[in-house]
Write a protein that holds these residues in place. Structure first.
Motif, PDB file in Angstrom:
ATOM      1  N   HIS B  19      47.334  34.171  33.329  1.00  0.00           N
ATOM      2  CA  HIS B  19      48.063  34.068  32.065  1.00  0.00           C
ATOM      3  C   HIS B  19      49.542  33.769  32.223  1.00  0.00           C
ATOM      4  CE1 HIS B  19      44.508  36.695  31.098  1.00  0.00           C
ATOM      5  NE2 HIS B  19      44.301  35.577  30.453  1.00  0.00           N
ATOM      6  N   PHE B  20      49.961  33.477  33.442  1.00  0.00           N
ATOM      7  CA  PHE B  20      51.349  33.055  33.645  1.00  0.00           C
ATOM      8  C   PHE B  20      51.296  31.612  34.113  1.00  0.00           C
ATOM      9  CE2 PHE B  20      51.593  37.694  34.926  1.00  0.00           C
ATOM     10  CZ  PHE B  20      51.929  38.118  33.653  1.00  0.00           C
ATOM     11  N   MET B  21      51.688  30.707  33.240  1.00  0.00           N
ATOM     12  CA  MET B  21      51.438  29.291  33.501  1.00  0.00           C
ATOM     13  C   MET B  21      52.704  28.475  33.627  1.00  0.00           C
ATOM     14  SD  MET B  21      48.661  28.748  30.514  1.00  0.00           S
ATOM     15  CE  MET B  21      47.202  29.757  30.340  1.00  0.00           C
ATOM     16  N   LEU B  22      53.843  29.105  33.498  1.00  0.00           N
ATOM     17  CA  LEU B  22      55.054  28.325  33.280  1.00  0.00           C
ATOM     18  C   LEU B  22      56.101  28.585  34.350  1.00  0.00           C
ATOM     19  CD1 LEU B  22      55.624  26.491  30.836  1.00  0.00           C
ATOM     20  CD2 LEU B  22      57.025  28.322  29.917  1.00  0.00           C
ATOM     21  N   GLY B  23      56.567  27.529  34.992  1.00  0.00           N
ATOM     22  CA  GLY B  23      57.715  27.646  35.886  1.00  0.00           C
ATOM     23  C   GLY B  23      57.418  28.330  37.197  1.00  0.00           C
ATOM     24  N   VAL B  24      56.710  29.431  37.133  1.00  0.00           N
ATOM     25  CA  VAL B  24      56.406  30.172  38.351  1.00  0.00           C
ATOM     26  C   VAL B  24      54.980  30.700  38.248  1.00  0.00           C
ATOM     27  CG1 VAL B  24      57.499  32.235  37.376  1.00  0.00           C
ATOM     28  CG2 VAL B  24      57.104  32.104  39.813  1.00  0.00           C
ATOM     29  N   GLN B  25      54.261  30.589  39.326  1.00  0.00           N
ATOM     30  CA  GLN B  25      52.885  31.080  39.313  1.00  0.00           C
ATOM     31  C   GLN B  25      52.680  32.032  40.489  1.00  0.00           C
ATOM     32  OE1 GLN B  25      50.279  27.668  38.877  1.00  0.00           O
ATOM     33  NE2 GLN B  25      50.709  27.654  36.705  1.00  0.00           N
ATOM     34  N   PRO B  26      52.770  33.327  40.199  1.00  0.00           N
ATOM     35  CA  PRO B  26      52.547  34.306  41.263  1.00  0.00           C
ATOM     36  C   PRO B  26      51.086  34.319  41.680  1.00  0.00           C
ATOM     37  CG  PRO B  26      52.865  35.411  39.157  1.00  0.00           C
ATOM     38  CD  PRO B  26      53.049  33.956  38.905  1.00  0.00           C
ATOM     39  N   SER B  27      50.844  34.885  42.848  1.00  0.00           N
ATOM     40  CA  SER B  27      49.475  34.955  43.356  1.00  0.00           C
ATOM     41  C   SER B  27      49.048  36.404  43.496  1.00  0.00           C
ATOM     42  CB  SER B  27      49.392  34.281  44.731  1.00  0.00           C
ATOM     43  OG  SER B  27      48.139  34.534  45.332  1.00  0.00           O
ATOM     44  N   PHE B  28      47.796  36.674  43.143  1.00  0.00           N
ATOM     45  CA  PHE B  28      47.218  37.963  43.508  1.00  0.00           C
ATOM     46  C   PHE B  28      47.200  38.044  45.038  1.00  0.00           C
ATOM     47  CE2 PHE B  28      44.795  37.207  39.455  1.00  0.00           C
ATOM     48  CZ  PHE B  28      45.268  38.297  38.761  1.00  0.00           C
ATOM     49  N   PRO B  29      47.336  39.232  45.592  1.00  0.00           N
ATOM     50  CA  PRO B  29      47.277  39.329  47.058  1.00  0.00           C
ATOM     51  C   PRO B  29      45.867  39.171  47.622  1.00  0.00           C
ATOM     52  CG  PRO B  29      47.697  41.489  46.089  1.00  0.00           C
ATOM     53  CD  PRO B  29      47.711  40.508  44.966  1.00  0.00           C
ATOM     54  N   LEU B  30      44.869  39.303  46.744  1.00  0.00           N
ATOM     55  CA  LEU B  30      43.470  39.186  47.176  1.00  0.00           C
ATOM     56  C   LEU B  30      42.731  38.285  46.185  1.00  0.00           C
ATOM     57  CD1 LEU B  30      42.625  42.973  47.791  1.00  0.00           C
ATOM     58  CD2 LEU B  30      43.279  41.301  49.501  1.00  0.00           C
ATOM     59  N   PRO B  31      41.660  37.634  46.622  1.00  0.00           N
ATOM     60  CA  PRO B  31      40.952  36.752  45.681  1.00  0.00           C
ATOM     61  C   PRO B  31      40.240  37.529  44.577  1.00  0.00           C
ATOM     62  CG  PRO B  31      39.818  36.839  47.815  1.00  0.00           C
ATOM     63  CD  PRO B  31      41.101  37.568  47.982  1.00  0.00           C
ATOM     64  N   PRO B  32      40.409  37.101  43.332  1.00  0.00           N
ATOM     65  CA  PRO B  32      39.692  37.761  42.232  1.00  0.00           C
ATOM     66  C   PRO B  32      38.191  37.484  42.334  1.00  0.00           C
ATOM     67  CG  PRO B  32      41.456  36.347  41.411  1.00  0.00           C
ATOM     68  CD  PRO B  32      41.289  36.037  42.853  1.00  0.00           C
ATOM     69  N   PRO B  33      37.363  38.325  41.747  1.00  0.00           N
ATOM     70  CA  PRO B  33      35.915  38.085  41.782  1.00  0.00           C
ATOM     71  C   PRO B  33      35.526  36.700  41.268  1.00  0.00           C
ATOM     72  CG  PRO B  33      36.355  40.305  41.055  1.00  0.00           C
ATOM     73  CD  PRO B  33      37.688  39.633  41.157  1.00  0.00           C
ATOM     74  N   ALA B  34      36.193  36.214  40.224  1.00  0.00           N
ATOM     75  CA  ALA B  34      35.833  34.898  39.679  1.00  0.00           C
ATOM     76  C   ALA B  34      36.025  33.807  40.737  1.00  0.00           C
ATOM     77  CB  ALA B  34      36.674  34.592  38.439  1.00  0.00           C
ATOM     78  N   THR B  35      37.017  33.961  41.594  1.00  0.00           N
ATOM     79  CA  THR B  35      37.235  32.997  42.678  1.00  0.00           C
ATOM     80  C   THR B  35      36.072  33.046  43.671  1.00  0.00           C
ATOM     81  OG1 THR B  35      39.627  33.216  42.467  1.00  0.00           O
ATOM     82  CG2 THR B  35      38.812  32.379  44.572  1.00  0.00           C
ATOM     83  N   ILE B  36      35.604  34.251  43.952  1.00  0.00           N
ATOM     84  CA  ILE B  36      34.467  34.402  44.870  1.00  0.00           C
ATOM     85  C   ILE B  36      33.222  33.752  44.257  1.00  0.00           C
ATOM     86  CG2 ILE B  36      32.960  36.069  46.031  1.00  0.00           C
ATOM     87  CD1 ILE B  36      35.810  35.985  47.186  1.00  0.00           C
ATOM     88  N   GLY B  52      22.482  40.212  39.372  1.00  0.00           N
ATOM     89  CA  GLY B  52      21.877  40.604  40.640  1.00  0.00           C
ATOM     90  C   GLY B  52      22.660  40.185  41.859  1.00  0.00           C
ATOM     91  N   LEU B  53      23.661  39.330  41.681  1.00  0.00           N
ATOM     92  CA  LEU B  53      24.470  38.887  42.820  1.00  0.00           C
ATOM     93  C   LEU B  53      25.618  39.871  43.045  1.00  0.00           C
ATOM     94  CD1 LEU B  53      25.257  36.783  44.955  1.00  0.00           C
ATOM     95  CD2 LEU B  53      26.374  35.461  43.146  1.00  0.00           C
ATOM     96  N   ALA B  54      25.830  40.275  44.287  1.00  0.00           N
ATOM     97  CA  ALA B  54      26.902  41.233  44.587  1.00  0.00           C
ATOM     98  C   ALA B  54      27.637  40.780  45.841  1.00  0.00           C
ATOM     99  CB  ALA B  54      26.329  42.633  44.790  1.00  0.00           C
ATOM    100  N   PHE B  55      28.920  41.109  45.886  1.00  0.00           N
ATOM    101  CA  PHE B  55      29.733  40.730  47.048  1.00  0.00           C
ATOM    102  C   PHE B  55      30.671  41.868  47.419  1.00  0.00           C
ATOM    103  CE2 PHE B  55      34.078  40.258  45.558  1.00  0.00           C
ATOM    104  CZ  PHE B  55      33.917  40.282  44.181  1.00  0.00           C
ATOM    105  N   ALA B  56      31.044  41.871  48.676  1.00  0.00           N
ATOM    106  CA  ALA B  56      32.138  42.732  49.149  1.00  0.00           C
ATOM    107  C   ALA B  56      32.992  41.853  50.049  1.00  0.00           C
ATOM    108  CB  ALA B  56      31.580  43.914  49.934  1.00  0.00           C
ATOM    109  N   TYR B  57      34.246  42.234  50.227  1.00  0.00           N
ATOM    110  CA  TYR B  57      35.038  41.404  51.148  1.00  0.00           C
ATOM    111  C   TYR B  57      36.172  42.178  51.782  1.00  0.00           C
ATOM    112  CZ  TYR B  57      38.643  40.373  47.505  1.00  0.00           C
ATOM    113  OH  TYR B  57      39.636  40.444  46.560  1.00  0.00           O
ATOM    114  N   HIS B  58      36.713  41.548  52.825  1.00  0.00           N
ATOM    115  CA  HIS B  58      37.914  42.007  53.521  1.00  0.00           C
ATOM    116  C   HIS B  58      38.773  40.765  53.626  1.00  0.00           C
ATOM    117  CE1 HIS B  58      40.236  42.891  57.269  1.00  0.00           C
ATOM    118  NE2 HIS B  58      40.201  44.119  56.819  1.00  0.00           N
ATOM    119  N   PHE B  59      39.999  40.825  53.090  1.00  0.00           N
ATOM    120  CA  PHE B  59      40.826  39.617  53.052  1.00  0.00           C
ATOM    121  C   PHE B  59      42.218  39.919  53.594  1.00  0.00           C
ATOM    122  CE2 PHE B  59      44.089  37.003  51.104  1.00  0.00           C
ATOM    123  CZ  PHE B  59      43.601  35.728  51.324  1.00  0.00           C
TER     124      PHE B  59
END
Lengths: 501, 245
Positions: B19-36, B52-59
């Motif tokens: 939801h921050f689209m302007l001038g600067v785009q910060p990044s989450f430090p870890l990938p969001p589930p939607a990215t996975i 039924g699909l499940a994931f875990a991760y280490h990033f």
């Protein structure tokens, strides 16, 4: 009947609802009533179209906002027809931004954040009905742009209640420099507390500015991070006085933003380990010492001018201890050394109190109790490791008093080379065992490995931090001895020189 | 139980706050589930059913920085192009400051060991984050996970409900899943991001909570304690962890 508004997780919307709660003295978002909504609308409608808010709030909503649009300002026209036309336009857009919640119009979409029906009427001449753009929600793209919006449809569908919350949101932010600081917590009540603190200040400043005919809203004299921690401290102190403490520590995120011509955003986190620590330091065990450390961390008044004239007294902008909380836990070693061991940094400017810290003069501030809390809460050190640190500190204090004396204490305090440190530890272990007549060693293999080694062969890269923690326990145990052997504690110059580059 | 374990490595990545689209785009430090979810679909070459699909991760990332990126900000247009073609879009090039993570490494666990061949021959280019953030799989295998009482969590995503138990981390709203078949409708959820190492010995435990966690015996242990894995789902209750038997 409670309304269906709940915490959304989005900072701007939640801070908006929190501001509405603060303005209407409600404790939960769900407690807001239609009367409360109307009270918020009344304030906005009266004050957003006047100075100082009219121009200031373009920081949040751009100059395209309904209240800032020059073409909708009836006061700028002498012609009664034009005046009337401008007023009608302003009312038209004000109604869409502030009053759609009271209308029973059928919406086309669902609000992305609240799950409520989105607004039914347009908020801009370009966006679909019910969708908000940059003029309603900071840091979105403009009304035309398709980038980053789902399916390439500009704007975000939003409920009328959330749109009103966004309008109220800047009132619950602090004005700092050229932007706004919104503080968002995972705890709804704490979000309301922050918004309430900032709201009170803003309302008072708006009233003062209007009474004085001033067009600008004054900003906070504090820096952003200092203001954030100072406000949190005020909230936690009040909670402690009310003998009411939260069940779990909050996660706090601060958003410093500007949505005007040069949009910007900075995000600051106070993770759970820091808020847990800050919550604990306000309990009676730690409060007095913590307050003293805070008091000695404020920016010092500016020195007299060149001609010896005293400068105007101003409120300090920084509390360096507060500022450095944001470097944790990554910079824990430096934090411990500076604030708990009182090691000065002579390279700092004259207005920085850390330049004048002194382990010799401020030995009364060196306390294991507070450090123990810090390493447990912030560094997540396990209880057995903390116990081993304390035990080693106690033994070395005993050894210093009985055998090692000033020479050992100074060596332990100032050693910086890894090989020298290992050599000193080995030698001291032998001396200590001899001093105890073979009945006890300074540490056994398990303790040594736990405290100083990575695995069994490599010295921990943070061994200086471990040494400093042991030293803090030693200083606390040796206060009376240090009082009679002041020169055992290295001078400020000696410890500063001994600092690693 | 068996899980598919994939190790992905790249040079850069960035997980934009939506939801921050302007001038600067910060990044989450870890990938969001939607990215996975998008990444999995990319490897398989189709929109897989999320139920039924499940994931875990280490990033982890070796560092972070800020890049000045040009974005073509587009809007709908009318009229015709010089060649007579209908004009659909027009726009300008705008500079953005984007936070990027350097040398990312994602170890992803999926409860679908049968998808191993899809990851050995992914349908679309392997990327993580932006379309230019090319990456590659350096390890793909099926591992036997164990259930154990004592684990450690670090550099991972946990359900928000665990913020009451865990003494560290930050809470943030993340895109959980994007329904591409329903006009890319996004769904959001709150998560606890844990970067520092936290062991179960440091966690509070309540009576009704499970005391067994999935762990990867093939991952590095910390003081004899194995790496813990929390399996997230894309739909259903926010803190749902599927039974993985």
């Amino acid at each position: 009947m409670p309304n269906p508004i709940a915490y959304t997780g989005h900072p701007f919307i939640d801070v908006g609802f929190a501001t509405m709660c603060a303005l209407t003295c409600k404790r939960r978002f769900a407690d807001l009533t239609a009367d409360d909504f109307q009270k918020v609308v009344d304030y906005i409608e009266t004050n957003y179209v006047r100075q100082p808010l009219r121009s200031f709030l373009t920081v949040a909503f751009t100059s395209n906002a309904w209240f800032a649009q020059s073409a909708f300002n009836p006061d700028r026209f002498d012609d009664p027809n034009k005046k009337n036309e401008a007023q009608q336009k302003r009312t038209y857009w004000a109604d869409r931004h502030l009053r759609q919640w009271a209308q029973a119009a059928e919406s086309l979409e669902t609000c992305l954040f609240t799950g409520l029906p989105a607004a039914a009427l347009e908020l801009s001449g370009k966006l679909q009905p019910g969708r908000v753009g940059r003029a309603q929600m900071p840091l979105l793209q403009g009304d035309d742009s398709i980038n980053f919006f789902t399916n390439g449809d500009p704007g975000l569908p939003m409920a009328p209640e959330a749109i009103l919350a966004l309008q109220a949101m800047p009132l619950g932010c602090a004005k700092v420099g050229g932007g706004l600081l919104a503080v968002h917590c995972d705890d709804e009540a704490l979000t309301i507390e922050f918004a309430g603190q900032f709201l009170q200040r803003n309302l008072a400043d708006v009233t003062k500015a209007q009474a004085a005919g001033e067009e600008k809203l004054p900003g906070s004299p504090r820096s952003l991070k200092t203001l954030l921690i100072e406000t949190l401290n005020a909230i936690q102190t009040r909670q402690a006085q009310e003998e009411w403490r939260r069940q779990h520590r909050p996660a706090i995120t601060a958003y410093y933003f500007n949505n005007s011509q040069s949009p910007s955003l900075e995000i600051y986190y106070l993770p759970l380990q820091i808020t847990g620590f800050l919550s604990a330091v306000h309990t009676p065990t730690y409060r007095a010492l913590w307050n003293e450390l805070v008091a000695r961390s404020w920016q010092r008044p500016a020195a007299a001018g060149k001609r010896g004239k005293a400068t105007e007294p101003t409120e300090p902008r920084f509390n360096y201890l507060f500022e450095d909380l944001f470097t944790l836990p990554a910079q824990a070693a430096r934090f411990v050394r500076t604030y708990f061991l009182r090691i000065p940094d002579l390279r700092r400017p004259a207005d920085d109190p850390r330049r004048a810290y002194s382990p010799r003069r401020e030995v009364d501030l060196v306390s294991w109790t507070l450090v123990e809390l810090f390493v447990q809460e912030v560094m997540l050190m396990t209880d057995d490791r903390v116990a081993k640190l304390k035990e080693l500190g106690d033994k070395l204090a005993d050894y210093t008093r009985a055998q090692g004396g000033k020479r050992f204490f100074r060596q332990f305090f100032t050693v910086q080379r890894t090989d020298h440190f290992l050599s000193l530890l080995n030698k001291t272990n032998i001396d200590y065992t001899r001093y105890k007549g073979g009945a006890e060693t300074l540490f056994d293999l398990d303790s040594f490995l736990t405290l100083f080694m990575e695995g069994e062969e490599v010295l921990r890269s943070d061994w200086r931090l471990i040494r400093d923690l042991v030293l803090i326990r030693m200083v606390e145990q040796l206060r009376d001895w240090i009082a009679n052997n002041a020169d055992a504690v290295p001078s400020e110059e000696e410890v500063t020189i001994a600092e690693p580059a | 139980m068996q899980a598919l374990k994939i190790v992905l490595e790249g040079v850069t990545t960035s997980f934009r706050y939506p939801h921050f689209m302007l001038g600067v785009q910060p990044s989450f430090p870890l990938p969001p589930p939607a990215t996975i979810y998008g990444h999995v679909c990319s490897a398989l070459g189709d929109w897989v059913e999320p139920e039924g699909l499940a994931f875990a991760y280490h990033f982890t990332a070796a560092g972070e920085g800020e890049d000045l990126e040009h974005i073509h900000v587009l809007s709908a247009a009318s009229g015709k192009l010089p060649g007579g073609e209908r004009k659909a879009l027009e726009g300008n090039v705008n500079p953005f400051r984007r936070r990027i993570l350097l040398f990312p490494q994602l170890t992803l666990y999926l409860n679908r060991p049968d998808w191993i061949d899809a990851f050995r021959a992914p349908r679309y280019p392997v990327i993580l984050g932006r379309s230019q953030d090319l990456a590659g799989y350096t390890r793909i295998e099926v591992v036997d996970l164990k259930q154990t009482e004592h684990v450690y969590f670090e550099h991972t995503l946990l359900p928000y409900t665990m913020a009451t138990q865990i003494p560290a981390g930050i809470v943030t709203l993340m895109p959980r899943w994007i329904d591409y078949r329903n006009r890319r409708r996004p769904v959001f959820a709150r998560y606890l991001i844990v970067q520092q190492r936290v062991t179960t010995a440091q966690m509070l435990r309540f009576d009704d909570q499970t005391s067994l966690y999935w762990s990867d015996p093939t991952a590095p242990s910390a003081g004899g304690v194995p790496l813990g894995l929390w399996f997230h789902t894309f739909v259903g209750a926010n803190d749902e962890a599927l039974a993985m038997a």
